[in-house]
Every structure is written in structure tokens, then in C-alpha cells.
Design a protein around this motif. Structure first.
Motif, short mmCIF file in Angstrom:
data_model
loop_
_atom_site.label_atom_id
_atom_site.label_comp_id
_atom_site.label_asym_id
_atom_site.label_seq_id
_atom_site.Cartn_x
_atom_site.Cartn_y
_atom_site.Cartn_z
N HIS A 383 0.83 -1.21 0.00
CA HIS A 383 0.00 0.00 0.00
C HIS A 383 0.87 1.26 0.00
CE1 HIS A 383 -2.79 -3.06 1.70
NE2 HIS A 383 -3.69 -2.38 1.01
N ARG A 384 0.26 2.33 -0.44
CA ARG A 384 0.89 3.65 -0.36
C ARG A 384 0.14 4.51 0.64
NH1 ARG A 384 2.19 6.01 -6.20
NH2 ARG A 384 3.37 7.38 -4.81
N PRO A 385 0.79 5.53 1.19
CA PRO A 385 0.10 6.38 2.17
C PRO A 385 -1.21 6.92 1.62
CG PRO A 385 2.44 6.88 2.12
CD PRO A 385 2.19 5.93 1.01
N GLY A 386 -2.27 6.83 2.42
CA GLY A 386 -3.57 7.32 2.02
C GLY A 386 -4.43 6.31 1.30
N ASP A 387 -3.86 5.16 0.89
CA ASP A 387 -4.65 4.15 0.18
C ASP A 387 -5.73 3.59 1.09
OD1 ASP A 387 -3.15 4.44 -2.06
OD2 ASP A 387 -2.05 2.55 -1.88
N ARG A 388 -6.91 3.40 0.52
CA ARG A 388 -7.97 2.74 1.27
C ARG A 388 -7.71 1.24 1.30
NH1 ARG A 388 -14.54 3.50 0.48
NH2 ARG A 388 -15.16 1.70 1.75
N VAL A 389 -7.94 0.61 2.45
CA VAL A 389 -7.74 -0.83 2.58
C VAL A 389 -9.03 -1.53 2.14
CG1 VAL A 389 -7.17 -2.72 4.14
CG2 VAL A 389 -6.14 -0.48 4.49
N ARG A 390 -8.93 -2.30 1.08
CA ARG A 390 -10.11 -2.94 0.49
C ARG A 390 -10.40 -4.26 1.20
NH1 ARG A 390 -12.48 1.09 -2.41
NH2 ARG A 390 -10.85 2.30 -3.49
N GLU A 391 -11.65 -4.42 1.62
CA GLU A 391 -12.03 -5.63 2.36
C GLU A 391 -12.13 -6.86 1.47
OE1 GLU A 391 -15.71 -4.57 4.07
OE2 GLU A 391 -14.90 -2.97 5.34
N VAL A 428 -4.64 3.39 4.86
CA VAL A 428 -3.25 3.45 5.30
C VAL A 428 -2.95 4.89 5.70
CG1 VAL A 428 -0.86 3.20 4.51
CG2 VAL A 428 -2.60 1.55 3.80
N PRO A 429 -2.29 5.11 6.82
CA PRO A 429 -2.06 6.49 7.28
C PRO A 429 -1.17 7.28 6.32
CG PRO A 429 -0.82 4.92 8.62
CD PRO A 429 -1.73 4.11 7.76
N SER A 430 -1.39 8.58 6.31
CA SER A 430 -0.51 9.46 5.53
C SER A 430 0.84 9.53 6.22
CB SER A 430 -1.13 10.85 5.42
OG SER A 430 -1.34 11.39 6.73
N LEU A 431 1.83 10.03 5.51
CA LEU A 431 3.19 10.00 6.04
C LEU A 431 3.91 11.28 5.65
CD1 LEU A 431 5.07 8.27 7.67
CD2 LEU A 431 5.79 7.11 5.59
N ARG A 510 0.23 0.80 20.84
CA ARG A 510 -0.49 1.37 19.70
C ARG A 510 0.42 2.26 18.87
NH1 ARG A 510 -6.54 2.71 22.18
NH2 ARG A 510 -7.16 0.52 22.39
N LEU A 511 1.29 2.98 19.52
CA LEU A 511 2.29 3.76 18.78
C LEU A 511 3.21 2.82 18.00
CD1 LEU A 511 3.25 6.41 21.50
CD2 LEU A 511 1.77 6.74 19.51
N THR A 512 3.55 1.68 18.59
CA THR A 512 4.38 0.70 17.89
C THR A 512 3.67 0.20 16.64
OG1 THR A 512 5.41 -0.01 19.95
CG2 THR A 512 5.58 -1.50 18.10
N ALA A 513 2.35 -0.08 16.74
CA ALA A 513 1.61 -0.55 15.57
C ALA A 513 1.67 0.46 14.44
CB ALA A 513 0.15 -0.83 15.97
N ARG A 514 1.52 1.73 14.77
CA ARG A 514 1.59 2.77 13.74
C ARG A 514 3.01 2.88 13.17
NH1 ARG A 514 -2.27 6.24 12.38
NH2 ARG A 514 -1.78 8.21 11.35
N LEU A 515 3.99 2.73 14.05
CA LEU A 515 5.37 2.79 13.59
C LEU A 515 5.68 1.64 12.63
CD1 LEU A 515 8.14 4.07 13.69
CD2 LEU A 515 8.61 2.81 15.80
N ARG A 516 5.14 0.47 12.89
CA ARG A 516 5.32 -0.66 11.97
C ARG A 516 4.82 -0.30 10.58
NH1 ARG A 516 4.28 -3.95 16.60
NH2 ARG A 516 5.98 -5.47 16.89
#
Length: 600
Positions: A383-391, A428-431, A510-516
Motif C-alpha cells: 500500500h501507499r500512504p492514504g490508500d484505502r484498505v479494500r475488504e 493506510v495512514p498518511s506520512l 499502539r504507537l508501535t503498531a503505527r510505527l510498523r
């Protein structure tokens, strides 16, 4: 008129102790226990008539066992070979008769087997069939019935049957129980559904394991024991499936002591296959009232076991069944006194008590194994930053329903790994440089607080951190630049859990999850950072061993500065904010020989 017996009984202390043990044992055969009572009474009563009257048995029986004990002592109380023709039903014949009960009766016979129809089918006498069925508690067509609970049996308040393992002579049924439950939940649960045949099939399974495992028992379950490696894998899988807050109880037959030790599990050893079958009937009695069509395929357990057993050889793989993972929204709330909702899958509690937990120290926690699968799939999804995660693609790739995937993605959003969009979608979060600085500013301050707390608790609490540090060093030696990214984060999360500050530890993870996610999006190259990461983590650990919280926190800040500078350097040029981190956070004091640069 009866006179005094010619053979007086005089017991030694050891003989008396053994006989008393037989009379009090729950697992001793009733016939042996009666013989022990006869001999004990013979020491006290003057005549056979007195003993017979006292025990309510015949004089002939008293005379027989008195004489045999005087002649052979304790060995004389064993069962002696009987005269006459030896039994015609060998193990192969018995196994065939047992397995035949798993197949439908021939046309013209009632729905279930009777001893008469089975005798006609196998060529055995009806009395032989009855004896086989009584020995192993085989009851074709009988419903499960609740019986008395024995000392070794399963707890009253079980929740789910989550696993079945058969590798002759070993037979293990795994069930879960949760603290604070006040009623028996669905006994068969996810593994058997409401299969009304399950008690009968399980009785046959254990009988088959006992027959085919004859002669394979050893003193311990070593690496060369039948199915020993597979049993360990089964236990780990069951422990993972059970989920947090659930204790796993293992009803076992055929496992010699000592049984394999598994965290948060308890063994219940039955005296024999018949008792194992009785206990499974007691366990599944609650399901006997359910409709037979409640399970999508009520015969799948029977058919699978029949196929496996009819082709079984001593080198065959074990028969195993493990329930699928329960979605997070279907896990019952834990309200009992043993619940530790702040411990995150029980790991903080395990670290505090010294009891090892499942999985690597500091590994990502989740209340649902599905969430772990989704986490890995999203991280590896390109994924790229900002991409929607498709179910839909995730559901198809993992073989899950969209509902389960949606619930799992919501959990990942709550952990901070994904961004939650309007309408319940996730992305996916922006970066940007600001996102990196925001994340590391919180991580630096919160990590320093947790590390100082760990130093206060003393070096005795550092075992999980030591194990995680060993993983860091192993990854460095193997030059595993992908693996070292993960084990470095595990080391940091292990420190957070040791601190025994549950809310702070949850926020840190939770910060670790975002860092991953950030690391995955940037595909950061750690190939030149093995030594740096190892030295940083070792320095923090050594300071904590010395209970020097200030030094450990300072080293943590040095590590964080290097991390944030390296991550910002990977961003596109127009997102870089030179010196913004040091302007906001300041610079940690360096010792002689330390450098602010480190490729990490």
C-alpha cells in the motif's frame, strides 16, 4: 459350625499400607479393592464366616483370597489366567468391531447398531460384542448424559471444545473455560457444532488409540515418542485458538508422566479409555438437546475419523482437529476475578508472575488471531500512504468473510495502525514529516517514563526483555535486515509491558503498531544498522540491570533521536523539515564516544 481358619493372616507394615491404598484409590479396579478389604478384614476377624458377614460376601470368596494371599502375598491378589478357551477377539478384531459402529447398519436394520446386528456383521458372538462395548463405553445411538464429576475430570463451567488429537496411544481433547462463567456454555462449540454422534465417535476414537497404542508407551513423552512433535504443535495451535482470558483444559489418555508443559493449560489424566469416554459424554451432555440439523455437516467428524483409522499405520500422522479462531466480536466478556484486561492477552500478568507467555517476548498482541493475519497482510500489501484498505481482496486472499475482515480492520484502526474513515472504512495512514515527529515525540516521552518505571522494579523483572534482546542479537548475527526491524520493536514493547503501567503500555504498543506501518510504507533499509541497533538495545538493557533509570532514559532518548532523523531522511525532499526535531525535542546529552549519527 465354622472353626478358626488354618491360615492366619499377619500383615507387614508395607503390605498393610499397600492394601489400604488400594481400598482408597479412585483408579484402582473394584475387584482388586475388594480383595484388599478381604485381606485386611482377615487380619482382624477370627473366621471366614465373620469376614463374609462383615463384608456381605460369600465364605468361599473369603477362603479363596485368604489362601491365595497366605501363599503368594500381594502378588496372589492379581487376576489369574482363566482356564478354558482363550478369547477369540484379538486387537484387530476388536478394532474392526469398534470402527464398524461408525458406519451405517445394513439395510433392513434399525437406524443404529445393536449388539445382535453387530454380532451378525462381524461374526462374533453377541456376548463378545457386548463385552467390547462395555469395556470401552461404546453406545451406538445413545445420547450424551451428564454423569458425576470425578477428581481428575474437566471443570463444570467449560465453554468450547477447541481441539482433538489422536496418536495412539495418546488421545487429547482440548476445551476452554473462562473465569467467572456461571453456566455451562455450548460444549461442542466451534469444533463439533451440535453433532449428536460426537460422544459416540469420541469414545470409539479413544478406544482405537488405546488398542493401536498397546506396547508404544514409554516412561516419558520424549522426542521419539509417537506424535510427540505433532502434539507440541497441536498444543501451541490450541493455545492460540483459545484466545486471551481463556484457560485451556486437556482431557488426556495414554500420555505417560510428565506431560508436556504449556503455559495457561491444565492436564486432566483419565485412568483409562472408558473413563475418557464417560467424561466426554458428561461434557457434551448440554448439546444433546440441540437440533441435529444445527451443524452444517453432522457426520464430518465421524467420516474423517473413519477414513483416518481405517488407513492408520504406526508411521501415520496423528488425527488432529482444531477449531477456527473466534472473531473478536464473538469473544465473551471476561468478568471473573482472574481476568486481567490490562494485561493484553495475559502477557503483563505472565511477566509479573514469572510464568512464560506464548509467542516471542514483545510480539504484537491481539484478542483475535484473525487480526494478526490481517496485520501481516496489510503490512505486506504494497500500500501507499492514504490508500484505502479494500475488504474484498483481503477476504478472498485469507479465506474469510467480509464481516470478519471488516471487524479486524476496525481493530487495527483502534490500535492506531490504520486511519478510520467516515462510514467505517479504513485507510493506510498518511506520512509526512509532521506525522513522524508527532509519533516519535509521544514515543520518546512515554518510553522514558516506562523505562524509569522498569528501573524502579529492579533487574529481577527483566527476563522478557532479556529474551527479546537475544532475538535482536540473533537477527544481527544472521544479517536479517528485515527481521531486525521487527525484533527491535519487540524489545521496546517488552520493556513497556514490564513497567506494570497498563494504560501507558497499551498506548505505547499502539504507537508501535503505527510505527510498523510507517516502516513498511518507507521500506526502510536496515542493512547497515545491525551493530547500531544491537548496541543501543544492549546499552539500555545494561542500564536497567544496574537499576539506573536516568541513564536508561537518556540512552532511550539518544536512540529515538537517531531513529527519527533516519526516518525523516527517507521522506520526499519537500516533506523534510531540517532541524525540526531538535528544535522541538532538544538534544539528549551524549557521553564521550557517542555519536548522533548511526544509520538507524
Amino acid at each position: 459350625m465354622a472353626g478358626r481358619p488354618r491360615n492366619a493372616v499377619v500383615l507387614t507394615e508395607d503390605e498393610r499400607a499397600t492394601l489400604l491404598t488400594w481400598t482408597r484409590s479412585r483408579t484402582c479396579a473394584q475387584a482388586r479393592a475388594l480383595r484388599a478389604r478381604i485381606v485386611l478384614a482377615c487380619e482382624e476377624e477370627p473366621t471366614n464366616s465373620d469376614v463374609a458377614r462383615r463384608l456381605g460376601i460369600s465364605r468361599d470368596m473369603v477362603a479363596k483370597w485368604r489362601a491365595r494371599f497366605v501363599a503368594e502375598r500381594l502378588a496372589g491378589l492379581d487376576e489369574q489366567p482363566r482356564a478354558g478357551r482363550p478369547p477369540t477377539a484379538d486387537d484387530d478384531t476388536v478394532a474392526h468391531a469398534l470402527l464398524r459402529t461408525l458406519t451405517p447398519p445394513p439395510p433392513g436394520v434399525r437406524k443404529t447398531w445393536s449388539s445382535r446386528s453387530m454380532a451378525a456383521e462381524t461374526g462374533l458372538s453377541q456376548s463378545t460384542v457386548n463385552r467390547i462395548w462395555r469395556t470401552y463405553r461404546i453406545r451406538p445411538g445413545a445420547r450424551a448424559t451428564a454423569g458425576p464429576r470425578e477428581a481428575w475430570s474437566l471443570p463444570e463451567h467449560t465453554e468450547d471444545v477447541v481441539g482433538l488429537f489422536i496418536a495412539p496411544p495418546v488421545c487429547v481433547l482440548a476445551v476452554t473455560a473462562r473465569a467467572g462463567r456461571t453456566a455451562v456454555a455450548t460444549g461442542a462449540g466451534r469444533l463439533f457444532g451440535h453433532d449428536l454422534e460426537a460422544p459416540h465417535v469420541l469414545a470409539v476414537a479413544c478406544a482405537f488409540a488405546a488398542l493401536r497404542g498397546d506396547g508404544q508407551r514409554s516412561g516419558t513423552l520424549g522426542t521419539d515418542a509417537p506424535g510427540s512433535g505433532d502434539l507440541g504443535a497441536f498444543l501451541r495451535q490450541v493455545r492460540s485458538t483459545a484466545g486471551p482470558g481463556a484457560a485451556v483444559h486437556l482431557l488426556a489418555h495414554g500420555i505417560p508422566a510428565p506431560a508436556p508443559a504449556v503455559p495457561r493449560t491444565r492436564w486432566h489424566h483419565t485412568p483409562g479409555p472408558a473413563e475418557w469416554a464417560d467424561e466426554t459424554r458428561r461434557l457434551l451432555a448440554a448439546d444433546a438437546q440441540a437440533a441435529a440439523d444445527a451443524a452444517p455437516d453432522p457426520h464430518r467428524l465421524r467420516d474423517a475419523l473413519l477414513t483416518w483409522s481405517t488407513t492408520w499405520t504406526r508411521s501415520a500422522a496423528p488425527f488432529t482437529r482444531v477449531a477456527g479462531p473466534r472473531p473478536a466480536y464473538d469473544i465473551p466478556a471476561n468478568c471473573g476475578r482472574d481476568d486481567d484486561s490490562n494485561a493484553r492477552d495475559g502477557r503483563a500478568l505472565a511477566d509479573a508472575t514469572g510464568i512464560p507467555h506464548d509467542g516471542p517476548p514483545g510480539a504484537p498482541d491481539t484478542t483475535d488471531p484473525v487480526v494478526g493475519l490481517l496485520r501481516d497482510a496489510v503490512l505486506a500489501g504494497g500500500h501507499r500512504p492514504g490508500d484505502r484498505v479494500r475488504e474484498t481482496p483481503l477476504a478472498a486472499g485469507l479465506g474469510l468473510s467480509r464481516r470478519v475482515v471488516r471487524a479486524g480492520l476496525q481493530t487495527l484502526a483502534e490500535e492506531g495502525m490504520l486511519d478510520l474513515l467516515p462510514g467505517g472504512a479504513t485507510a493506510v495512514p498518511s506520512l509526512t514529516a509532521k506525522d513522524v515527529l508527532d509519533l516519535y515525540a509521544l514515543r520518546a516521552s512515554l518510553g522514558a517514563l516506562l523505562i524509569r518505571r522498569v528501573a524502579m522494579l529492579g533487574p529481577d523483572r527483566l527476563a522478557p526483555a532479556s529474551a527479546a534482546l537475544a532475538e535482536v542479537r540473533a537477527a544481527a548475527r544472521a544479517r536479517d535486515y528485515v527481521g531486525i526491524r521487527e525484533v527491535d520493536l519487540r524489545f521496546q514493547d517488552a520493556l513497556a509491558r514490564i513497567a506494570d503501567l497498563p494504560q501507558a503500555a497499551v498506548t505505547f504498543e499502539r504507537l508501535t503498531a503505527r510505527l510498523r506501518m510507517f516502516v513498511a510504507l518507507l521500506d526502510m533499509d536496515y542493512s547497515q544498522a545491525f551493530e547500531t541497533i544491537t548496541n543501543e538495545d544492549t546499552a539500555v538493557y545494561d542500564a536497567l540491570q544496574d537499576a539506573d533509570g536516568n541513564e536508561a532514559a537518556r540512552l532511550w532518548r539518544v536512540k529515538i533521536e537517531r531513529c527519527v532523523r533516519y526516518m525523516i531522511a527517507q521522506l520526499p525532499e519537500d516533506d523534510v523539515a531540517p532541524h525540526l526535531w531538535t528544535t522541538l525535542a532538544g538534544r539528549p546529552r551524549l557521553r564521550p564516544g557517542e555519536s548522533r549519527d548511526g544509520g538507524h
